[in-house]
Design a protein around this motif. Structure first.
Motif, short mmCIF file in Angstrom:
data_model
loop_
_atom_site.label_atom_id
_atom_site.label_comp_id
_atom_site.label_asym_id
_atom_site.label_seq_id
_atom_site.Cartn_x
_atom_site.Cartn_y
_atom_site.Cartn_z
N PRO A 15 5.78 -10.64 0.59
CA PRO A 15 7.10 -11.31 0.09
C PRO A 15 7.95 -10.05 0.55
N PRO A 16 9.35 -10.27 0.87
CA PRO A 16 10.40 -9.41 1.16
C PRO A 16 10.42 -8.41 0.02
N TYR A 43 4.04 5.26 -10.06
CA TYR A 43 3.95 4.61 -8.72
C TYR A 43 5.13 4.35 -8.05
N ASN A 44 6.24 4.04 -8.43
CA ASN A 44 7.30 3.93 -7.62
C ASN A 44 7.84 5.03 -7.03
N ILE A 85 4.41 0.15 -4.18
CA ILE A 85 5.20 -1.16 -4.44
C ILE A 85 4.58 -2.12 -5.14
N VAL A 86 3.34 -1.47 -5.96
CA VAL A 86 2.46 -2.58 -6.79
C VAL A 86 3.30 -3.02 -8.16
N LYS A 87 4.41 -2.13 -8.46
CA LYS A 87 5.22 -2.67 -9.71
C LYS A 87 5.83 -3.55 -9.18
N THR A 88 6.72 -3.64 -8.10
CA THR A 88 7.50 -4.58 -7.49
C THR A 88 6.75 -5.96 -7.32
N HIS A 89 5.34 -5.83 -6.90
CA HIS A 89 4.42 -6.81 -6.83
C HIS A 89 4.19 -7.59 -8.02
N GLU A 137 -5.80 -3.25 -13.69
CA GLU A 137 -4.51 -3.11 -13.92
C GLU A 137 -3.66 -4.14 -13.32
N LEU A 138 -4.31 -4.85 -12.29
CA LEU A 138 -3.30 -6.14 -11.58
C LEU A 138 -3.41 -7.25 -12.75
#
Length: 576
Positions: A36-37, A461-462, A116-120, A149-150
């Protein structure tokens, strides 16, 4: 034991898709693979095929090799596949969603990383709200370390751990639709009725929900069994031009192995999550050459970069070079690869030169032996001179990667690393460089050490995106930005500039030098102390950048000149 029996030869166990419609063949199962963008003022996110995540102000697009193999393998096995890299295609998020809907996808496979996992997580939840029937499959190094966590933070349907998700995604869908065995490394919710395999593990989350898994990650596949990457399916031209590893375009990536045969560096997240110690495998030289021939013959590729963590060496490398030479493809395409400083002797460098290799990328990491030892690099300080010096003798262009901001390094230690890089540029041993702030990614021994010794400044994480230090250092954090810019400016000696000018032989050479200069300025902007508050057009930035570059030009002498000039070839040990 098979989880279920097929109804008939080639028949389907599950005869409806995720929307409940009747299906007659696997071709009616639609899988989207991509990203995703992600819009950020920090620049373009280097999410694909990159062990150390960064945002770049000068756009760079790296071919996502394992996702591309996943898409190609799925298509080869009969599924309908769409490639949807919203980052390289520069899509807006809603535009990308509309295109995803138009594909009629039943499944979406996405790779993620810590920064970028939080964005995901947010994007997963948004996707499930908009497209409740779409099954979401997330993969990658962060997921491999923390799969639960996911599930705690998003409405994801599946996680696949390990680096062979291009094989395991086929196993998962074949299990659902054909009753095949389910390989290890798959996680799913207990409410999921599509999985018939007996769970090998189960964990109850804090909300009472149970997550099952199919056991340890499956990492024993024969890479030669993969089909060639379908370059048309995966829109190869998106990644064929804007990449600093290329001098000649159109260019593309290869992937000779998974992932690095040394496999020990304590900072490398791939070495300790998706491709851990003992899991290294490679394509055969014959199989790798066949794919090289395929892309040259069918797509007019002029240069190839092999992005395995370290390319195979010894007899395999010799055979691969012989295939290029004997076939004449050493005259048709330039090749590049990742390599260790002490992996090859002069005889092998001579062979690389004859085989058409141009670009060779080394991970230097630091100029201090204590740091190399702590990182378990297995190299000596002398190797950082000897390896590239041998490569230069046959005309190869060495590219060096260096990190600053180690908790145990003093400001003087960091300056020593910069001085060594400057010396090597001045002498002509290094051609280009990438500098970063060292990041202790979750899952690495370095991260574990940070937790044990209270070195972390943050666990958000960010902030693990290399735009700021996340570990404590003996000097102020703002000094790291100054050091990074100083390092990126270290090439700017009269000797280096003179060699570049006299090396211009064509308009192409001139354009390439202009492109590389643009990349350097972009990296100086990456590490500006004001970060996203400045732009390409900021007078303050240009004043600072010019001062950095000018300082090295007028003072080319370094504190390590005499020491490094005394290095002999016998000071290095080759791992052949």
């Amino acid at each position: 034991m098979r989880a279920a029996k097929t109804k008939s030869e080639g028949g389907l166990v599950k005869d409806t898709n995720s929307k409940g419609f009747k299906i007659k063949s696997l071709k009616e199962i639609v899988v989207a693979v991509g990203y995703p963008p992600i819009k950020s003022k920090k620049g373009v996110p280097l999410l694909s095929q990159n062990r150390q995540f960064q945002f770049f102000n000068a756009p760079t697009y790296i071919y996502p090799m394992v996702p591309a193999y996943a898409a190609s393998n799925l298509q080869d096995k009969g599924y309908r596949v769409y490639w949807m890299d919203g980052i390289s295609e520069r899509k807006e998020y809603d535009q990308w969603i509309d295109e995803l809907i138009a594909t009629g996808a039943d499944y979406l496979l996405v790779e993620t990383k810590s920064p970028i996992v939080k964005t995901h997580w947010k994007q997963i939840n948004d996707l499930k709200e908009r497209l409740p029937n779409l099954k979401l499959i997330w993969v990658g190094d962060h997921v491999s370390y923390l799969p639960l966590e996911l599930f705690k933070n998003s409405n994801v349907d599946y996680a696949i751990t390990g680096g062979d998700y291009d094989f395991v995604i086929v196993s998962l869908l074949n299990h659902i639709y054909k009753g095949g065995e389910l390989e290890g490394g798959v996680y799913w919710r207990s409410t999921n009725k599509d999985i018939k395999a007996k769970p090998q593990g189960a964990v109850t989350l804090t909300n009472g929900e149970k997550v099952y898994n199919s056991g340890s990650s499956s990492l024993r596949h024969n890479l030669d069994e993969l089909p060639f990457i379908d370059r048309d399916l995966t829109k190869w031209e998106l990644y064929a031009y804007q990449n600093g590893n290329y001098k000649y375009t159109p260019a593309t990536y290869m992937y000779s192995g998974r992932d690095c045969w040394w496999n020990r560096c304590t900072f490398c997240v791939w070495d300790h999550t998706i491709n851990p110690l003992g899991s290294y495998r490679s394509f055969s030289p014959e199989r790798l050459f066949a794919e090289v021939k395929h892309v040259v013959d069918n797509y007019g590729v002029k240069e190839i970069f092999d992005d395995a963590g370290t390319m195979f060496i010894g007899p395999k490398l010799k055979r691969f070079c012989e295939l290029l030479i004997e076939s004449g493809y050493n005259k048709k395409v330039r090749y590049g690869c990742n390599m260790r400083f002490n992996a090859l002797n002069q005889e092998y460098y001579d062979l690389l030169g004859k085989a058409g290799f141009r670009f060779i990328l080394y991970g230097m990491e630091s100029g201090n032996q204590k740091t190399l030892d702590k990182l378990d690099k297995g190299t000596k300080e002398a190797d950082a001179i000897n390896g590239p010096r041998m490569a230069r003798k046959v005309g190869l262009d060495p590219h060096i990667t260096i990190m600053l901001g180690y908790p145990w390094e003093s400001y003087k230690d960091a300056q020593r690393t910069i001085a060594i890089a400057k010396y090597a540029f001045k002498k002509g041993y290094y051609e280009t460089m990438q500098a970063t702030i060292v990041i202790p990614y979750p899952g690495t021994p370095l991260y574990k050490e940070c937790k044990e010794k209270d070195w972390l400044l943050t666990d958000d994480y960010n902030k693990f995106d290399m735009r700021q230090p996340v570990m404590k250092t003996p000097y102020p954090a703002k000094k790291i930005f100054e050091l990074e810019q100083d390092l990126y400016s270290a090439f700017m000696t009269p000797q280096y500039i003179f060699r570049k000018i006299v090396s211009i032989r064509s308009l192409h050479d001139f354009k390439y030098l202009f492109y590389m200069a643009w990349k350097v300025i972009g990296h100086l902007l990456d590490f500006d102390q004001n970060q996203t508050k400045v732009s390409w057009w900021s007078p303050k930035f240009w004043k600072n950048a010019t001062a950095k570059l000018g300082k090295h030009f007028v003072t080319p002498k370094t504190s390590v000149d005499a020491e490094k000039a005394a290095i002999r070839l016998v000071d290095s040990a080759v791992n052949l």
